[in-house]
Design an enzyme around this catalytic site. Structure first.
Site: not given
Length: 331
Positions: A56, A208, A212
């Site tokens: 990452y 992702r 939401s």
């Protein structure tokens, strides 16, 4: 904050974990100071499970976590690290390297970047088609004997691979995508984990950001944002998927909670052996996610959610086809 044990022999973790990937790119620009503040706020709120990968930001994320943990009791954090993914200078992926010698090299770098003496859970990020899973798990078992690692996890592998890995050494958890619109694990992978007493740490619980409740068509198109190429965020797909979000919003509104909170609560409600990981990059999003811990879903609520977002209703795959073709969990 409640806690559960991961697997039969794994660590005790909070029932909500923090996925730190987005603090080092993948979803567009991120703010270092804000990331550190969010990690510390999560720890203060009782979250102890911090998930990262040595690839990452090509090490950036581990160093970020290391900085956030300075001055904090090491035992306060359960650090989960994925490894084995190969990157190039432009941020592209060049396959996997899960050879024992490579993993023992990677763990040394991770310990240095994190600034810790051991990693709580170490796992291959994906299956390396050139290395038997038995060899990979055996190498991590050697790291446990050496004191560098405490527990072994898996990520995005299928039922057969899970069983083969567990025959070599106890597996604490399988990290895999699981959400209202990504339910593929329910057919064979989740039953296999439950047969073997392996927990699931679920990433992508808000797909992702798509489910939401904050996402709008046209978002996520900045350079370096994975969603600019993700099938579920493209053209007609995103329109169909956002319609599912609006249907889910009605149930959320009826309970006076947010769409994100009800989506996270749904994942948690699928079993005490499933721990949602939330990719909050800001304290306000972390606080919203923490609110999901107080959401109780009745049988009627669960039925309403299933009606709003039926299984397999999402348009588009969770990854581009070229990536799915190499994922053991999709075979």
């Amino acid at each position: 904050m409640k806690h559960v044990q991961l697997g039969k022999t794994g660590p005790s973790v909070s029932t909500l974990g923090l996925g730190c990937m987005g603090m080092s790119g993948m979803y567009g620009p991120s703010d270092r100071a804000e990331g550190i503040a969010t990690i510390r706020a999560a720890l203060d709120a009782g979250i102890n499970l911090l998930d990262t990968g040595d690839f990452y930001g090509m090490g950036h994320n581990e160093m970020l976590i290391g900085e956030a943990l300075k001055g904090i009791n090491r035992d306060k954090a359960i650090i989960s690290v994925k490894t084995g993914a190969l990157r190039d200078r432009d941020g592209g992926f060049n396959g996997m390297d899960n050879r024992p010698a490579a993993l023992k090299n990677f763990v040394a770098y991770s310990l240095q970047r994190l600034g810790v003496d051991y990693i709580d859970i170490y796992r291959p990020a994906r299956l390396d088609p050139n290395v038997p899973i038995e060899d990979t798990v055996g190498a991590i078992a050697d790291m446990i004997k050496a004191g560098y690692v405490r527990h072994i996890g898996l990520s995005e592998v299928g039922a057969d691979t899970i069983r083969r890995a567990a025959a070599v050494h106890p597996i604490a958890d399988l990290q895999i995508e699981y959400s209202l619109i990504s339910r593929g694990i329910e057919d064979a992978i989740l039953p296999a984990c439950r047969d073997l007493g392996i927990s699931v740490t679920a990433y992508g619980v808000l797909s992702r950001g798509l489910i939401s409740g904050h996402w709008q068509k046209g978002d996520g198109q900045s350079k370096g944002d994975f969603r600019a190429h993700s099938p579920r965020f493209q053209r007609e797909n995103v329109v169909q998927n956002l319609a599912l979000v609006e249907a889910l919003r009605k149930t959320a509104d009826s309970k006076s909670v947010s769409v994100a909170q009800i989506a996270i609560a749904w994942v948690a409600a699928q079993g005490a052996d499933i721990v949602p990981l939330v990719g909050a990059r800001k304290i306000e999003r972390l606080e919203e996610a923490l609110g999901s811990q107080a959401v109780h879903l009745s049988p009627a609520d669960l039925s309403a959610i299933e009606t709003a977002v039926p299984k397999n209703a999402a348009a588009g795959g969770r990854y581009p086809e070229a990536m799915l073709a190499h994922m053991d969990s999709e075979k």
